[in-house]
Design a protein around this motif. Structure first.
Motif, short mmCIF file in Angstrom:
data_model
loop_
_atom_site.label_atom_id
_atom_site.label_comp_id
_atom_site.label_asym_id
_atom_site.label_seq_id
_atom_site.Cartn_x
_atom_site.Cartn_y
_atom_site.Cartn_z
N HIS A 56 -5.70 4.96 7.27
CA HIS A 56 -4.11 5.26 8.17
C HIS A 56 -4.84 6.73 8.89
O HIS A 56 -5.49 7.81 8.57
CB HIS A 56 -3.33 5.09 7.77
N CYS A 57 -4.31 6.50 10.27
CA CYS A 57 -4.78 7.50 11.13
C CYS A 57 -3.50 8.86 9.96
O CYS A 57 -2.42 9.26 9.84
CB CYS A 57 -3.71 7.95 12.58
N PRO A 58 -4.59 10.46 10.43
CA PRO A 58 -4.20 11.40 9.61
C PRO A 58 -3.04 11.98 10.46
O PRO A 58 -1.83 13.08 10.47
CB PRO A 58 -5.15 12.35 9.38
N MET A 59 -2.87 11.34 11.61
CA MET A 59 -2.21 12.75 12.73
C MET A 59 -0.49 11.56 12.83
O MET A 59 0.59 12.63 13.03
CB MET A 59 -2.45 12.96 14.01
N CYS A 60 -1.10 10.18 12.92
CA CYS A 60 -0.25 9.81 13.89
C CYS A 60 0.63 8.62 12.52
O CYS A 60 1.39 7.35 12.73
CB CYS A 60 0.16 8.49 14.96
N LYS A 61 -0.31 8.52 11.82
CA LYS A 61 0.13 7.31 10.64
C LYS A 61 -0.39 5.94 10.54
O LYS A 61 -0.29 5.18 10.46
CB LYS A 61 1.04 7.44 9.51
N SER A 62 -0.95 5.95 12.17
CA SER A 62 -0.97 4.64 12.46
C SER A 62 -2.23 3.37 11.87
O SER A 62 -3.37 4.29 11.46
CB SER A 62 -1.77 3.99 13.55
N GLU A 63 -2.09 2.31 11.07
CA GLU A 63 -3.10 1.58 10.71
C GLU A 63 -4.76 0.99 11.57
O GLU A 63 -4.96 0.25 11.26
CB GLU A 63 -2.76 0.40 9.82
N VAL A 93 -11.59 5.82 15.34
CA VAL A 93 -10.99 6.40 16.37
C VAL A 93 -9.34 5.78 15.70
O VAL A 93 -9.71 4.72 15.52
CB VAL A 93 -11.48 6.29 17.24
N CYS A 94 -8.75 6.60 16.11
CA CYS A 94 -6.90 5.68 16.58
C CYS A 94 -6.51 5.17 17.75
O CYS A 94 -6.62 5.89 18.06
CB CYS A 94 -6.30 7.22 16.17
N ASN A 95 -6.73 3.83 17.84
CA ASN A 95 -6.00 3.45 19.12
C ASN A 95 -4.97 3.78 19.56
O ASN A 95 -4.41 3.19 20.74
CB ASN A 95 -5.83 1.45 18.31
N ASP A 96 -4.21 3.92 18.86
CA ASP A 96 -2.61 4.52 18.67
C ASP A 96 -2.88 6.14 19.59
O ASP A 96 -2.04 6.05 21.22
CB ASP A 96 -2.44 4.76 18.17
N CYS A 97 -3.47 7.32 18.72
CA CYS A 97 -2.74 7.96 19.87
C CYS A 97 -4.89 8.35 19.85
O CYS A 97 -5.00 10.09 20.26
CB CYS A 97 -2.77 9.65 18.68
N TYR A 98 -5.41 8.09 19.89
CA TYR A 98 -6.81 8.92 20.27
C TYR A 98 -7.85 9.48 19.32
O TYR A 98 -8.69 10.10 19.60
CB TYR A 98 -7.07 8.69 21.63
N VAL A 99 -6.73 10.21 18.72
CA VAL A 99 -7.85 10.98 17.27
C VAL A 99 -8.50 10.64 16.76
O VAL A 99 -9.09 9.66 16.51
CB VAL A 99 -6.76 11.90 16.35
N ARG A 100 -10.58 11.64 17.03
CA ARG A 100 -10.77 10.90 15.77
C ARG A 100 -11.24 12.23 14.53
O ARG A 100 -11.16 12.89 14.52
CB ARG A 100 -12.88 10.71 16.75
ZN LIG Z 1 -3.17 7.72 15.25
#
Ligand SMILES: [Zn+2]
Length: 137
Positions: free
Chosen positions: A120-127, A102-109
């Motif tokens: 990294h997150c596939p949606m927002c690139k957050s690590e 789960v991305c802790n920035d945009c919550y996508v799973r």
């Molecule tokens: Zn994200």
């Protein structure tokens, strides 16, 4: 000796951490914990319209065990609705086939291959990722 609990296979975790009532007359009064396997049982039976026998095969449990998990899920959801409680999802005795993050920035799973080093997150690139699967099973 108590028997070790068999893990319940689920295909994907819930796409949220919880639900919170709004617009209720009183304050939100506490929460119920919906186990991942309870969410999966509700999804298979009431969303995918599988009968209990088919659904139990999907989760790798007996039909009787499936019926208990399903009944528990329904009671918790009913309690949350009637008593205006939050629903929080917790891991329980689930087993996920893949590594879910789960991305802790945009919550996508999402899932990642095991050997993917550049996570990294596939949606927002957050690590800022968190592994959803319980460790040390
Ligand atoms: Zn994200």
């Amino acid at each position: 000796m108590p028997r070790r609990r068999r893990l319940r296979r689920i295909v994907s975790p819930p796409g949220f951490k919880g639900y919170r009532p709004y617009g209720s007359a009183g304050d939100v009064s506490g929460s119920v914990e919906l186990l991942y396997e309870e969410y999966e049982a509700l999804k298979l039976a009431d969303y995918n319209h599988l009968n209990h026998f088919e659904a139990s095969k999907h989760m790798g449990v007996s039909r009787a065990t499936f019926a208990r998990i399903y009944e528990s899920a329904r009671r918790k959801i009913a309690q949350a609705l009637v008593e205006s409680k939050e629903i929080r999802t917790v891991y329980g005795n689930a087993f996920l086939d893949k590594d879910w993050y789960v991305c802790n920035d945009c919550y996508v799973r999402f899932t990642l291959p095991h050997r993917n080093r550049n996570r990294h997150c596939p949606m927002c690139k957050s690590e800022k990722l968190e592994l959803v699967n319980r460790k040390n099973i």
